[in-house]
Motif scaffolding. Structure first.
Motif, mmCIF file in Angstrom:
data_model
loop_
_atom_site.group_PDB
_atom_site.id
_atom_site.type_symbol
_atom_site.label_atom_id
_atom_site.label_comp_id
_atom_site.label_asym_id
_atom_site.label_seq_id
_atom_site.Cartn_x
_atom_site.Cartn_y
_atom_site.Cartn_z
ATOM 1 N N LEU A 69 -46.126 24.345 72.875
ATOM 2 C CA LEU A 69 -45.475 23.253 73.482
ATOM 3 C C LEU A 69 -45.743 21.952 72.724
ATOM 4 C CD1 LEU A 69 -45.665 24.078 77.266
ATOM 5 C CD2 LEU A 69 -43.626 24.455 75.737
ATOM 6 N N PHE A 70 -47.197 21.712 72.494
ATOM 7 C CA PHE A 70 -47.528 20.411 72.048
ATOM 8 C C PHE A 70 -46.795 20.306 70.622
ATOM 9 C CE2 PHE A 70 -51.303 18.143 74.014
ATOM 10 C CZ PHE A 70 -51.039 18.659 75.071
ATOM 11 N N PHE A 71 -46.876 21.415 69.911
ATOM 12 C CA PHE A 71 -45.963 21.574 68.416
ATOM 13 C C PHE A 71 -44.754 21.367 68.651
ATOM 14 C CE2 PHE A 71 -44.253 23.289 64.649
ATOM 15 C CZ PHE A 71 -45.097 22.536 63.630
ATOM 16 N N ILE A 72 -44.004 21.697 69.561
ATOM 17 C CA ILE A 72 -42.479 21.567 69.710
ATOM 18 C C ILE A 72 -42.201 20.122 70.124
ATOM 19 C CG2 ILE A 72 -40.489 22.481 70.928
ATOM 20 C CD1 ILE A 72 -41.487 25.178 71.239
ATOM 21 N N TYR A 73 -42.939 19.583 71.401
ATOM 22 C CA TYR A 73 -42.745 18.269 71.870
ATOM 23 C C TYR A 73 -43.333 17.200 71.174
ATOM 24 C CZ TYR A 73 -41.803 15.436 75.866
ATOM 25 O OH TYR A 73 -41.350 14.327 76.635
ATOM 26 N N PHE A 74 -44.413 17.336 70.693
ATOM 27 C CA PHE A 74 -44.874 16.002 70.101
ATOM 28 C C PHE A 74 -44.924 15.839 68.589
ATOM 29 C CE2 PHE A 74 -47.430 16.206 73.899
ATOM 30 C CZ PHE A 74 -46.999 15.335 74.407
ATOM 31 N N ALA A 75 -44.871 17.351 67.918
ATOM 32 C CA ALA A 75 -44.735 17.190 66.422
ATOM 33 C C ALA A 75 -43.315 17.240 65.692
ATOM 34 C CB ALA A 75 -45.542 18.584 65.925
ATOM 35 N N LEU A 76 -42.609 18.185 66.537
ATOM 36 C CA LEU A 76 -41.291 18.066 65.805
ATOM 37 C C LEU A 76 -40.354 16.860 65.683
ATOM 38 C CD1 LEU A 76 -40.018 21.589 66.566
ATOM 39 C CD2 LEU A 76 -40.967 20.856 64.717
ATOM 40 N N PRO A 77 -40.486 16.044 66.789
ATOM 41 C CA PRO A 77 -39.693 14.791 66.606
ATOM 42 C C PRO A 77 -40.034 14.027 65.175
ATOM 43 C CG PRO A 77 -40.788 14.933 68.768
ATOM 44 C CD PRO A 77 -41.124 16.241 68.007
ATOM 45 N N LYS A 78 -41.263 14.316 64.646
ATOM 46 C CA LYS A 78 -41.576 13.562 63.754
ATOM 47 C C LYS A 78 -40.923 13.968 62.381
ATOM 48 C CE LYS A 78 -45.005 11.290 65.951
ATOM 49 N NZ LYS A 78 -44.779 10.033 66.343
ATOM 50 N N ILE A 79 -40.513 15.098 62.469
ATOM 51 C CA ILE A 79 -39.422 15.518 61.299
ATOM 52 C C ILE A 79 -37.962 15.520 61.954
ATOM 53 C CG2 ILE A 79 -41.173 16.830 60.175
ATOM 54 C CD1 ILE A 79 -40.037 19.342 61.246
ATOM 55 N N GLY A 80 -37.915 14.778 62.889
ATOM 56 C CA GLY A 80 -36.401 14.508 63.226
ATOM 57 C C GLY A 80 -35.798 15.689 64.253
ATOM 58 N N VAL A 81 -36.710 16.521 64.862
ATOM 59 C CA VAL A 81 -35.992 17.436 65.758
ATOM 60 C C VAL A 81 -36.491 16.891 67.183
ATOM 61 C CG1 VAL A 81 -35.950 19.734 66.570
ATOM 62 C CG2 VAL A 81 -36.248 19.245 64.252
ATOM 63 N N ARG A 82 -35.466 16.256 68.049
ATOM 64 C CA ARG A 82 -35.840 15.841 69.300
ATOM 65 C C ARG A 82 -35.310 16.561 70.337
ATOM 66 N NH1 ARG A 82 -38.439 10.760 69.332
ATOM 67 N NH2 ARG A 82 -37.738 10.443 67.117
ATOM 68 N N ILE A 83 -36.000 17.082 71.388
ATOM 69 C CA ILE A 83 -35.429 17.713 72.565
ATOM 70 C C ILE A 83 -36.111 17.333 73.784
ATOM 71 C CG2 ILE A 83 -34.446 19.846 71.385
ATOM 72 C CD1 ILE A 83 -37.139 21.355 71.742
ATOM 73 N N SER A 84 -35.499 17.559 74.811
ATOM 74 C CA SER A 84 -35.897 16.988 76.006
ATOM 75 C C SER A 84 -37.026 17.879 76.483
ATOM 76 C CB SER A 84 -34.701 17.452 77.074
ATOM 77 O OG SER A 84 -34.502 18.342 77.719
ATOM 78 N N PRO A 85 -38.107 17.375 77.652
ATOM 79 C CA PRO A 85 -39.053 18.200 77.989
ATOM 80 C C PRO A 85 -38.519 19.694 78.812
ATOM 81 C CG PRO A 85 -39.095 16.115 79.026
ATOM 82 C CD PRO A 85 -37.783 16.083 78.056
ATOM 83 N N GLU A 86 -37.416 19.633 79.229
ATOM 84 C CA GLU A 86 -36.896 20.930 80.030
ATOM 85 C C GLU A 86 -36.376 21.819 78.987
ATOM 86 O OE1 GLU A 86 -34.571 20.426 83.417
ATOM 87 O OE2 GLU A 86 -33.946 22.443 83.339
ATOM 88 N N ALA A 87 -35.766 21.382 77.944
ATOM 89 C CA ALA A 87 -35.389 22.399 76.826
ATOM 90 C C ALA A 87 -36.656 22.846 75.960
ATOM 91 C CB ALA A 87 -34.516 21.725 75.872
ATOM 92 N N CYS A 88 -37.540 21.842 75.816
ATOM 93 C CA CYS A 88 -38.840 22.406 75.344
ATOM 94 C C CYS A 88 -39.598 23.468 76.028
ATOM 95 C CB CYS A 88 -39.584 21.131 75.049
ATOM 96 S SG CYS A 88 -41.229 21.266 74.521
ATOM 97 N N GLY A 89 -39.680 23.222 77.424
ATOM 98 C CA GLY A 89 -40.319 23.983 78.328
ATOM 99 C C GLY A 89 -39.363 25.580 78.098
ATOM 100 N N THR A 90 -38.235 25.508 78.316
ATOM 101 C CA THR A 90 -37.536 26.528 78.231
ATOM 102 C C THR A 90 -37.674 27.563 77.057
ATOM 103 O OG1 THR A 90 -35.914 25.334 79.614
ATOM 104 C CG2 THR A 90 -35.188 27.542 78.805
ATOM 105 N N TRP A 91 -37.437 26.748 75.902
ATOM 106 C CA TRP A 91 -37.707 27.709 74.577
ATOM 107 C C TRP A 91 -38.826 27.987 74.174
ATOM 108 C CZ3 TRP A 91 -33.683 29.641 72.330
ATOM 109 C CH2 TRP A 91 -32.623 29.433 72.673
ATOM 110 N N GLY A 92 -39.839 26.995 74.676
ATOM 111 C CA GLY A 92 -41.340 27.462 74.284
ATOM 112 C C GLY A 92 -41.760 28.623 75.000
ATOM 113 N N LEU A 93 -41.254 28.553 76.231
ATOM 114 C CA LEU A 93 -41.560 29.985 77.058
ATOM 115 C C LEU A 93 -40.670 30.911 76.541
ATOM 116 C CD1 LEU A 93 -43.187 30.314 79.722
ATOM 117 C CD2 LEU A 93 -41.371 30.364 80.984
#
Lengths: 219, 224
Positions: A69-93
């Motif tokens: 989750l940390f990777f999806i939520y905090f790291a991916l925006p740095k390379i331009g992929v930005r998603i909402s917390p809820e989408a991040c949770g859903t897809w991470g899970l």
């Protein structure tokens, strides 16, 4: 323990429960879909796709959801992929669960003895018929216990969503403790709400498992 | 690699900080695994007993562990019990307590499963050869049980290591917390550090858990 405080917190916990359930069950559905596709790819040994699926399983089964989750939520925006917390949770899970579900379904398919395929074919069934009438019913019932265990595991894992600022049960409890320091009331409610969410699933799992035992032949 | 921020890890003692965080996580999980395996063996044997009261107690224990997220248990022990009993609990001790509580149940269930999966005929045949109860356990049942248990308990180690990532929530500086601190401290000089550092953390966890789970799969295949 102060019951009035607990009652006043109820609406907040109720909202959090709905959010947790929504994200959790969406994640479970994604996980099951990924699992079905993944196990089919592994079972029919489709080249290249097979390697990708195995690598994906190893990667996600050997890292904690929190790190994913940390990777999806905090790291991916740095390379331009930005998603909402809820989408991040859903897809991470969903991605984490997909790896576990693929393994469960694959072992369900693998556990069917070869003689079943051969016998069905010798009765004159086509490959599609063999799969539909002989293999699938057995594979489904033998992977149900694993499936239920995975569902409970995934719904439990939703407790880490609070770290990516999703207002789930854990977040609500932590927030209320931080604001009003009614630790015991908040933690009691937390336990009660997790029970409301997971006890029915656990009981259902036990019932389904017992019902499906008929598929076990011979022992 | 300036723009991906991996260079942050080579500045000063940053990589050392990350690794010492990793050591904290591994230490907590190793201690918990040892406690879980030792006590889990006893609990597992007790679970196979015919005593109704014991059965009900263990059933409730298993169900609690199965349903409650480890994070909730951590909060109850670290914030709840300290509030109720007024004692001062070290965060690491609380974490070890919770993970052991969870691990003992898991291990106990594995031991129970391994014990009841041994066919009755094994006991009867050993008895027929003139062995007494102790000998049957020592020469026939235990070797088979251990063979089934070792791959599963190795698996428990990787699960334990993965679960320790939760301890950052009760203020222990493990890998993830260390990573966050490094990212925060270098926010100005390398704003993209989050990508590099979290990617490295992801990889670190993978590099630790992957060989262990490979070993478990290998042993399971070899001994089955």
């Amino acid at each position: 323990m102060n019951p009035d405080v607990m009652i006043s917190y109820l609406p907040l916990y109720k909202d959090a429960l709905f959010l947790t359930m929504r994200v959790g069950w969406k994640g479970v559905v994604i996980a099951v879909l990924i699992g079905l596709i993944g196990s089919a790819i592994l079972h029919f040994e489709i080249p290249i796709a097979k390697t990708v699926v195995s690598a994906y399983i190893q990667l996600f089964r050997n890292t904690p959801l929190l790190v994913q989750l940390f990777f999806i939520y905090f790291a991916l925006p740095k390379i331009g992929v930005r998603i909402s917390p809820e989408a991040c949770g859903t897809w991470g899970l969903g991605l984490l669960g997909g790896a576990y579900m693929t393994e469960t379904f694959r072992s369900g398919l693998e556990n069917i003895p070869k003689i079943q395929f051969e016998s069905a074919e010798s009765l004159g069934m086509s490959r599609g018929q063999v799969f539909r009438y002989v293999i699938l019913p057995q594979a489904i019932s033998s992977s149900i216990p694993g499936l239920m265990a995975n569902v409970i595991f995934l719904l439990k894992e939703t407790s880490v969503f609070s770290t990516i600022s999703l207002m789930d049960l854990m977040f609500t409890a932590k927030d209320l403790i931080g604001m009003y320091a009614k630790t015991i009331e908040c933690l009691t409610l937390l336990v009660v709400f997790y029970l409301i969410m997971l006890l029915p699933v656990s009981i259902l799992g036990n019932i389904v498992e017992r019902r499906l035992r008929y598929a076990e032949f011979g022992d | 690699m300036q723009n991906l921020g991996i260079d942050v890890l080579f500045k000063g003692t940053n990589s050392l900080r990350l690794l010492s965080g990793l050591w904290v996580a591994v230490r907590i999980s190793l201690i918990s695994v040892m406690i879980s395996i030792l006590l889990g063996l006893i609990v597992g044997v007790l679970m196979t007993s015919k005593n109704q009261i014991l059965k009900v107690i263990f059933r409730i224990y298993l169900e609690i562990v199965r349903i409650m997220p480890q994070m909730v248990l951590l909060f109850i022990v670290y914030f709840g019990t300290t509030r109720v009993f007024g004692w001062n609990l070290d965060a690491e001790l609380a974490a070890i307590f919770v993970f052991s509580f969870w691990g003992i149940a898991e291990m106990g269930d594995l031991v129970r499963g391994a014990l009841i999966s041994i066919p009755k005929i094994q006991y009867e045949s050993a008895m027929a050869l003139g062995m007494n109860g102790k000998q049957v356990y020592y020469h026939v049942i235990l070797p088979q049980t251990i063979r089934r248990l070792i791959p599963l308990s190795i698996n428990l180690i990787t699960r334990m290591i993965k679960t320790t990532s939760l301890v950052m929530m009760i203020g222990i500086v493990e890998v993830l917390k260390a990573a966050q601190q490094i990212i925060e401290a270098n926010r100005r000089s390398s704003p993209n550090a989050a990508f590099g550092v979290f990617a490295v953390v992801f990889l670190l966890y993978f590099l630790i858990c992957w060989p262990i789970s490979k070993l478990s799969v290998y042993l399971e295949k070899r001994w089955s």
